[in-house]
Every structure is written in structure tokens, then in C-alpha cells.
Design an enzyme around this catalytic site. Sequence first.
Site, PDB file in Angstrom:
ATOM      1  N   GLY A 148      -3.305 -33.693  13.257  1.00 55.63           N
ATOM      2  CA  GLY A 148      -2.605 -34.174  14.439  1.00 55.63           C
ATOM      3  C   GLY A 148      -3.129 -33.490  15.690  1.00 55.63           C
ATOM      4  O   GLY A 148      -3.859 -32.497  15.630  1.00 55.63           O
ATOM      5  N   CYS A 149      -2.751 -34.027  16.824  1.00 60.40           N
ATOM      6  CA  CYS A 149      -3.249 -33.487  18.092  1.00 60.40           C
ATOM      7  C   CYS A 149      -2.637 -32.123  18.396  1.00 60.40           C
ATOM      8  O   CYS A 149      -3.349 -31.170  18.699  1.00 60.40           O
ATOM      9  CB  CYS A 149      -3.001 -34.477  19.217  1.00 60.40           C
ATOM     10  SG  CYS A 149      -1.343 -35.165  19.272  1.00 60.40           S
ATOM     11  N   TYR A 150      -1.313 -32.018  18.314  1.00 59.15           N
ATOM     12  CA  TYR A 150      -0.696 -30.701  18.529  1.00 59.15           C
ATOM     13  C   TYR A 150      -1.242 -29.677  17.535  1.00 59.15           C
ATOM     14  O   TYR A 150      -1.624 -28.568  17.932  1.00 59.15           O
ATOM     15  CB  TYR A 150       0.821 -30.786  18.387  1.00 59.15           C
ATOM     16  CG  TYR A 150       1.550 -31.450  19.533  1.00 59.15           C
ATOM     17  CD1 TYR A 150       1.422 -30.980  20.831  1.00 59.15           C
ATOM     18  CD2 TYR A 150       2.401 -32.515  19.307  1.00 59.15           C
ATOM     19  CE1 TYR A 150       2.129 -31.571  21.882  1.00 59.15           C
ATOM     20  CE2 TYR A 150       3.108 -33.115  20.351  1.00 59.15           C
ATOM     21  CZ  TYR A 150       2.970 -32.642  21.633  1.00 59.15           C
ATOM     22  OH  TYR A 150       3.676 -33.219  22.656  1.00 59.15           O
ATOM     23  N   THR A 152      -4.072 -29.440  16.003  1.00 56.01           N
ATOM     24  CA  THR A 152      -5.442 -29.021  16.299  1.00 56.01           C
ATOM     25  C   THR A 152      -5.473 -27.949  17.383  1.00 56.01           C
ATOM     26  O   THR A 152      -6.107 -26.901  17.232  1.00 56.01           O
ATOM     27  CB  THR A 152      -6.279 -30.244  16.736  1.00 56.01           C
ATOM     28  OG1 THR A 152      -6.370 -31.162  15.636  1.00 56.01           O
ATOM     29  CG2 THR A 152      -7.679 -29.832  17.169  1.00 56.01           C
ATOM     30  N   ALA A 153      -4.788 -28.219  18.483  1.00 56.12           N
ATOM     31  CA  ALA A 153      -4.808 -27.256  19.592  1.00 56.12           C
ATOM     32  C   ALA A 153      -4.163 -25.932  19.197  1.00 56.12           C
ATOM     33  O   ALA A 153      -4.644 -24.852  19.558  1.00 56.12           O
ATOM     34  CB  ALA A 153      -4.091 -27.853  20.807  1.00 56.12           C
TER      35      ALA A 153
END
Lengths: 343, 343, 343, 343
Positions: A148-150, A152-153
Amino acid sequence: MIKAGIVGATGYTGLELVRLLAHHPEVSLEVLVSQSQSGKRLEELYPYLRGKVSHSLQELDTAHLAPCDVVFFATNLGVAMQTVPELLKAEVRCIDLSADFRLKDPNVWGSYYGMPHACPEILGDAIYGLPEINRSRIAEADLVANPGCYPTAIILGFLPLLEQGWIDPDFLVADAKSGLSGAGRQATSSALFCEANDNFKAYAASGHRHWPEIHQALTQIAKRNVDLTFVPHVVPMNRGIHATLYAELTADTDTLQTLYEERYREEPFVEVLPIGSHPETRQVRGSNHCHIAVHRPHGGQKVVVLSVIDNLVKGAAGQAVQNMNIMFNLEERLGLDAIGLFP
Amino acid sequence: MIKAGIVGATGYTGLELVRLLAHHPEVSLEVLVSQSQSGKRLEELYPYLRGKVSHSLQELDTAHLAPCDVVFFATNLGVAMQTVPELLKAEVRCIDLSADFRLKDPNVWGSYYGMPHACPEILGDAIYGLPEINRSRIAEADLVANPGCYPTAIILGFLPLLEQGWIDPDFLVADAKSGLSGAGRQATSSALFCEANDNFKAYAASGHRHWPEIHQALTQIAKRNVDLTFVPHVVPMNRGIHATLYAELTADTDTLQTLYEERYREEPFVEVLPIGSHPETRQVRGSNHCHIAVHRPHGGQKVVVLSVIDNLVKGAAGQAVQNMNIMFNLEERLGLDAIGLFP
Amino acid sequence: MIKAGIVGATGYTGLELVRLLAHHPEVSLEVLVSQSQSGKRLEELYPYLRGKVSHSLQELDTAHLAPCDVVFFATNLGVAMQTVPELLKAEVRCIDLSADFRLKDPNVWGSYYGMPHACPEILGDAIYGLPEINRSRIAEADLVANPGCYPTAIILGFLPLLEQGWIDPDFLVADAKSGLSGAGRQATSSALFCEANDNFKAYAASGHRHWPEIHQALTQIAKRNVDLTFVPHVVPMNRGIHATLYAELTADTDTLQTLYEERYREEPFVEVLPIGSHPETRQVRGSNHCHIAVHRPHGGQKVVVLSVIDNLVKGAAGQAVQNMNIMFNLEERLGLDAIGLFP
Amino acid sequence: MIKAGIVGATGYTGLELVRLLAHHPEVSLEVLVSQSQSGKRLEELYPYLRGKVSHSLQELDTAHLAPCDVVFFATNLGVAMQTVPELLKAEVRCIDLSADFRLKDPNVWGSYYGMPHACPEILGDAIYGLPEINRSRIAEADLVANPGCYPTAIILGFLPLLEQGWIDPDFLVADAKSGLSGAGRQATSSALFCEANDNFKAYAASGHRHWPEIHQALTQIAKRNVDLTFVPHVVPMNRGIHATLYAELTADTDTLQTLYEERYREEPFVEVLPIGSHPETRQVRGSNHCHIAVHRPHGGQKVVVLSVIDNLVKGAAGQAVQNMNIMFNLEERLGLDAIGLFP
């Protein structure tokens, strides 16, 4: 040439896959699936693709996808898990950008997503597609669960500190902010321009669906349970995620910057910015890079990590292409080196 | 490889040239000039260029630029006209993206720009770099005056009708709207976020510096004087120009759509959208295309043309690269085929 | 105290009526109707109203509304015309902010709105609620058709010139731009943040529903048919309308500024800005004022009028309250003098 | 009527004071000072004030201010401390919205603000103007140091927990996000629309000027030193602050919601939202309210407090008026009850 298919080609993530794969020098884009728009030509729906992508959209039918070498799922929850098993049998490698295969425990999956998992028996085979921790296993994988995007960061931000055991895993804070494209294209009133513009808010502060995914990864990295508090927010912008991470240093160190620089020196898509930097989401807009900066406020024992990505690229389609490059033994940057738009 | 230099590499237009030329397959980017930032490395100033552009910025010195085959000027008013003559003598071809060489009449130039022109004797040699009307002359040019952003959108919109003489040239209206990047990066209070956000306004309604440039081109196309009313506006967005053009039809025709489609059929960067379309600036964001639609409200004798471009691409850097491709006998699309960012 | 009701209290226009009427010194807000949210308390839905508006929302029932002195309709097309006749019989004066009663000709109404009008017999009795042209008739009216937002800005802009016959009515251009709140709160994909942000586009360029309303008013003012071309556009901002008007002067005059200043000298809500001004939508945000500036580009025979309003105030709720003040013989500014938010 | 003066009337905060005081029923706005614009009429500079505020701007001269009962300073750092002592001698009560009088220790002040304090001897007399903790002392004060915007949101968020000693003060996190108006109107390139739009970033992550102010207040409330990590961020919006606060619960409690509701039950401008709420900055836009919600993610021992204000109102001008009401024994809500703009 690698023959590729995309299921869910008309959402923001699917369109980003189209953008990246249409110009990828080793990929032939064969099949674009859209259940809502099948029969139409993509460039009629999206004039920015006129003269660049001539495909017609097809219905979801595994027979059409079976000749592909790889199929990307940029679909809503629950779609990929219905189709992936059949494609794997047909020896099509799959990269799922949805949440269907990211959790190892089908019970946790079911409790967070509100339905039973359709193929719990292959959850264990799916490789979590974060190259910075799983590169060699991705190379061998038939099924990659794209992060997911969150997650990954946040994972890339905590990774060096957790690997070294330099922070107290009992109080990790991930305060994350996302642009609106993270919510997809469904027409919901809270995503209307007038409701989101000139506004800032948190959501799901008591518990978000991405929490178990982040928790699973951080726990695996730390080799013990972590106590993570994760609060996502909505920023009035199209693209970008900014994670601000807080932890207490347990090590007596003055080499935080070096730790990060060395951990990511060989990583093609993680840039550790100079001391004192503040990464900006616009600096990674349209790019597959993660920009990271480490701060130690007032020289104390708390550490602050700033980690930014483009949610549609490193947080979705770009990372998926990076994974494909690894799976097919291509140079990892291939098709991912375009310079982003500024401003 | 064509050796290229950019003067003014750190403004929005200069950075857009860097983006396009850094990946251009036939260009070697040799010299980047910035008077305000000379000595620094571009990627230190702009983290989005990290690992992609390693140049250091140089001072403006014709000796450095002389080995180039082509030099682009993305400079403020009055800079190019001081340097271009010397470069031309050194057989360096020049593409000026500023307004220095766009007007034929030095007196008109002087009255609009408030200073005498530094080299009026070569104004006549400069070729107005709008390929859709000047392609063959651009191919031979040593000095190309790259059109302004408003003029590009407006001229392409009126062109087919004026060429045919189908509209009354005594009442042409060009209502144009631009994103903020058109104003450049100078820190002026009216360009502050809080002053521009959630706001819309016209400016220069009594007369704008781009008017004589547009007027000169339209008059040349119409082969008679035109009476053009041009009002620019500021839109709270980064990129994009939308020109809404109004005129009265003098011809008795039902083939407006065909007129436009045929006029632009061979043009690589002008797309005539289907009947009933409304082009959107975001559909050309980051792209060198101009999207055009033609309307005839209520089937009457007034015609409305909608013409949109990205002001930094087809309105500046992209068109400059297109002109370079023509000047150096390259395929016109080279380096300009990237798919824009959406959303 | 005037007892007031609002039908459609939870849309943007209805909420703006609540804002204005809740603090109006001569109004008692009695009934708030919302068919979709009846039973709920308004302040629970909208925390900005906590402690300020304690009403519960009711179903649409004329029995509840009959004790009111005045009822405002901030409803979708076709709702007011079903209810107004009954309220008029109960001697409740009505102000309709929808389009139900704005056109005099039921056939035109039907052809533009795609349904037969429910009470064509009272269309003739409805007074068009633009105080600047109809003040005395509004004072006597039982049913006021509150003008649309585009029509308000455009009619006020053309009014002085058309009244004097100083422009050629055969070629009037109204290029209008609106913020997103003009589209209401329905969740449509084109109104999503990611679709509207960093974008600009026209819509309905071949013919918009507001056209007959504007045409009817301008024709009445000019006392002859006018040929109006009207193209609306969407600006990525919440509130505001900016109309840029173009016409050819037929009079030989150098007193345009004086004409406007004198026409509007006594008008409490129309401000003619000094010569050379460019009105901005943010300067009327939250206010009932219309700001107007007149330009004569290059001193020629074309005139450009810039007219801005807040679409939810002078373009809807504020004008409705102004009309109510006139109908009930109150000072016209009452409840409408708050200073807008800046920035 | 209270005679009031404003020094610094043309900045965002000064204009917000003008908005609130111009309609305050017990205030007569006597003197508006602007050193950069003295001699001009305010409504000429800001058309939204036309017909509403007729004052001319004056130079800074204590003789003009001496007849006032109260003077507000909405000035840059270092201005108020040059003028306040003289006004106090003239028995003018002062409310300073800048940072000049917020810290008790002149050495800390000097080290954070880079200059010696001009009147350290009166620092001790200045009352920190947060009514929720200092109401009775504000009532008696001659000099009120109006809190900063970040401090207001953060202190109100932590207050109930710190007073009760329910959280561990050795690890407090305040992740704060602000709209651009917090940066004022100085034309700096980082505040340009194109630089701030579609972007999100942190700043001053290693230490921000507001930190000692927040630390001083929290330490006083906790009655012991607190270890606060504070990271501010910039949101592409005009107004609003959102503070997301993190701490570890040391108490065994299930009454967090009750704690907050009871602590703020009598406070006119703090609203504790229902369990599960996520306050939004737009819900306090233009209002003096602080909206707070308390979360306990996954029912664990970490607590998350969400606290939002309008930085120009409760974070500056509104709180200053609230303080003035208290100082002059007026009803605390007077002049502060307008409903905000939505959307």
C-alpha cells in the site's frame, strides 16, 4: 518483450500503470480490462492518451489474460483474489496492487476487510513487493502483493532504525498525510472538490485498514512486536504521501544520517536527503523515488523521519513496475526514469 | 548528438527545457546557465533531479556557449537580445523563449516593452516559431522566436477560420485563462498562495503585452487587419492555458468540424476533439499537445473555439524542442512523446 | 419578527441561507426542511453550526410551513413548483432560488428543463428577483424567482450599456467562470477534487440552461432581441463567479465609467471599481456585493466589463435575503453587512 | 464604547482584527496603523472593505494611540516591544499578537529570536492570553501576550490530560499542519502559489520558534518538565491549523471523552466533538472555535488528540478579541459569534 495485462485500467492506479508500461522498452501492453467501460477505447475516455494508447477496454475474462506473461491488478478489494488463482495455474505471473494478498493471516485479513478471503491457501505464497526488503524473493515470485501507499512510505522510513534496533518499538508514531488520489475515483461526497479544498482532516484515527499491513512488516523487520500508532490525514492535493515518523532513540549514536545513507546507498529509488532537509511531495510527483530526511530535534533522544513518495508511483504503479523488472530480471530502473513534472 | 545549452535554467520554463532535453535521444545537454545560482549543482537545488541531471550551473558567458549547436534562452525580457547576435556570429543557432524577437516592428516592440531594442537589425531575420504556420522557414532558421503561451493557444484556435476567411475579423474575442506558472518564479505578493488560491481575476484588460504578438500573427494569417480583443485571467492552478475564442461566421457553412480536422490532420501536436467536446487543461498537462474543440452555440452565426495547451510545454519549452527538431531535421515528435501526469 | 422557513437546508445554498438568516435581526428561523436528512439536527451534520443553530430538520410538509411568513426554496429543479401554489394559497410568500419560476414562457421552460411545468398559470405572477431592475415589483410580490448566479453577474454587467443602447445587441459575449460550489453537493465524478483541481475547462459551450434566463432579461432591458453567446467554465475554487463581457460600442462616448457609477450609485450591493481595476472573486467572498469594472481596450470601440459575485450570496442566498428585506419593507442591507473572509 | 487601535492593520492578522472589531458592538475602531501603507485608505487597498471600513492608515506614533483604551499589535517580531512600554505608561492596555512577550525568560527569548529583548523588565508582567488557563489573570492584565497559532491548538489539545497527569510527559508528540496564511504576506518564493500548491512538506523539524512557547505552557500545566517533539507542516490551503497529538496513557481509564467534555463544558470556544469524530479545519474557518476529538487507537495505551482552529481567529485575532472582552468585563462571545463560511 514481456506481454502485460492490466485489470482495472481506468482507475487512477490503472491509468498510472498504462502511463508507465506504454513506454516501457521491454513491455508490450496486450490487454486492458475495465468492467465498467469495456468496449470503449481508452483514448476516447482520456484525451491525454490520444495517439499514444490505442487499446480498447475488455471485460474481465481469464482467457484473454492467459497469454500474458504478467498481469497487474489495479482493482477494488476482492477482485484479484477471485481471478489470481486461475491465472497462476495458467502460468501467468501476477502483481496485485490491491490489498487482497498483503496480509499473511487470513483471519486478520477477514476481520479488517469484512469478508472471508477467497483463497487463503495461497496467501502464504504471495511475496510482499517491497524491493528494499524482499528483492531476491520478488525475483522468484509468481504472485507479488504490491504494498500500500502508506505502508511503503512508513516502512522505508522506519526500516534502518528498526533493523539496527536503535529505537524503542513500544512507541512508534506514524503521522501520515495523503493527497486525494489515494481515495480513488469513486464519486463520494467527502471527495468532492468543495468538501476537500481548503480543508485538512484526519480520518480513521482509531484504526485504519493499512495498520495491520504496516504492523506486520515492521514487526518482521524488528523481529519483535511493535506498538505502532498510525493516523492518516487528507491533504488538498492530487498526489503525494508524506509520512512523519516519531520514535525514541535507545542507542547512543551520532550517526543517524550515515545509517540512512548507507542502508539506501544501493537502492535505486530511495534518496536520503542532506542533513537538515525537508522532503516535499512535489519533488517526487510522477516519480518512483522515496525521499527521506532524518532529524533529531534539539539534539535530544527523539528521532523524526520524514518520508515522501508519490502514492500512485512508488506507492502503487511505479513500485509494481519495479517489481516486474525484478521478476523478469530487467534493470530495475527500466521504464521508471522519467523526470517528474515541476511545478 | 546535438550539443545544447540553456540560458536561464532555473526558472519554470528553463527547468521544463531541462526535463525535455535531458531525455531527448539526439541531444547532449552541455551548458546550463543561471546568473542567480551559478556555481551550484542543479540537483541540489531541485531534489526531483537527483541522479538525473548532474550539471553545475554556469555564468552567462558566450565562450561557454559557443561550442553548442543550439542555445535556448528561457530568460527575462531583454537578456536574449544582448547575447544572441554574438552567438549567431559564432554559428550557434538560437531559440529564444522570451519576447525579445517576436515582433517585427522595433518601434512597436519598444513601446510595449519600455526599452529600445538592442538589435533591431536582426528582428527581421527571426522566424516566428509556430510550426503550424512556419514549418519550412523554421527548418532554415538560425534564430527562432518561440511564441508566447497565450499567442500559441489563440493563434492555433483562430487559424483555420481566418485562413478561410470564414469569420468577421472586425470583432474577434480571445478570453484567455492561465495557471500561475505563467507568471514565473519571481516572488511577488500577487502570486502568493493565499492571494491566488480560491480566487479568479482578469488582468491587463485594457491592453496586455502579448496583444501585439497575437495581433501580428492573426493579421498575417487573415491578410488584413484584425480587431482583436484579448483579456487574460489567472486561474488557481499551476499549469495550463485555456483560450475561449468568439467570432461571427460570415460563411454559410456546416463543416466547421471538418475544417478543423482537415487543417490539423497532419499536425503532430494539434488534436481536434470530437464534436461537442470541452478540452481540459489537465488533459494536456506535461504534454506538447494543443486540444481544440469548435462549437456553434444554438446553431447560430457565432462560433466558439476552445483551445488548451500546457503553457510550459506547447506554450514554451515543448514548442522550443519541436522547433529544434525541425531545425535539425529530426522527427518532429522526438523527445516529446511522454504521456502526461493524470491526475 | 418575520417567521421564515427553508426548504432544502442542507445544500450549499440552503446552508448559506441558514448562515444569513440565523443572525438576521428581524427574522426568526422557524422551519428547516431536508428530505434526505429529516429527523437529524443540523449542527450534528455540520459542526461549524454547533451552538449556533439548534434546529432539527423536518420533512417537506406544507402544514409545517404554513405558519411562516416567507419560505425559501433552495431545492433541485422541480421541487418548488410542486409546493409553491399551495403555500401561496395559505398566504405564505415564497422566494424560489431554483430555476422553477424564472422563465415567463412555459414552453421554453419545458424545452430547457426536460419536463412540463407544474403550474404554468402562475409563471406570469412570479417576479424576477433582481432588485437592481425590479425593486418596486419585488416589494409587492408574493412569489419571487431568485435569479441564477450566472444571470446575476451577467445582467448587472450589461445593464447600464443596454439600457442606454450604447452597444450593438447583435453580438454580446458573456464568458463566465464559476467555482465548484455552483454545481451543488451531488457526488458526481467530474466534481471530485482530483478531477477539478489543477484544471480548467468550459462546459455546455453549445448551450446552457441559464441562457434563456439571461436572454430573457437582456432582451427586456434592451427592448429588442439580443444575440448573446454565453460560455460557462469551471474554476478550481469553492466560491465565486467572474463574468467577462464583450460588446461593440455603438455610441461615441468617453463616459463609460460615469455611466456605471451613476447607474449604480444608489445600489447598496453593486460597487463600480475605479478605472483600470480588475475585480477579484475573493474580494466578494461571503459578501452580497457585485464588483464591476469597465475597460475599453486600447481605447477602441470594444468594451469589456468585468463583473464578479459570490455565487452563493449575491448569486443565490444573499440576493434572496435582499429580496426578502424588500418584500417586508426592511432596510435592504439588513443581515447582509458582514465583512467577508480574507484571505 | 472601547476605543481600540490596531498596529499592523494590513497583514492577514491585522485585517482579521479589522473584520472582527469593525462590527463589535462595544468597540469603536479609532486608529489603524500601517507603516508601509500609511496615508492610504484601507478600503482602497482592499475592495472587500468598501463601504464598511472608512479609516485611513496612519504612521506608528504613540501620540495617536494614547487616547485608545486598548491597542492590538499585529506586527512583525520586535515592533511591539519598542512601543508597548510607552503605551502602558499612558495607561493604554495592550494585546500583542506577535511573539514579543510570550516567553518569560529573556535569555530563551533572545536565543530563539536572535536579538536582545528591548524590555525584559516587563516580560514578567505580560499575561499569556489563553483564556482557558488564564482567564482571571487576563481580566486584570494591562499587557496580554496573545498565544501563537500552533501553541493554541496544541496546548488546548494536551491540557486536560496533562492537568490530570494521565499521560507520560516524557514523550509528547505534536504533529501540526498549517495553512499558508500562517506565513504572512511577505513575498517569499516558497510561499508562491506554484511552490505551495499540490505540495506538502514539513519545516523546522529540528526546532521551531514556537517550541519554547509550547514547552513553557505545557511544563507549567504539567507542573514538571515535558519532553515535547513538535514538527510543523505546510498545507496548501489558506486558513487552518490541525494538530495531531500523541502520548502514552499512564492512567487506567475509560473516560477520556468525559474528561475532555467536562474540562471544556464551560468554555465558550472549545467544542469537544462526539466519540469517533475527526475535526476538520473548514468547520472552524472564520470562527473562534477550537474543535477537539480524542481517540484511543485499537483500544490501546496510546492516545491521539485531534485539535483544529482557524489560525487567524482562535490562533490570532479572534483570541485577541476574546481577551479584550475578558479584560473589559464584556460577555466573552461578544463580536465573535458569526457563523463561518461553508464551503
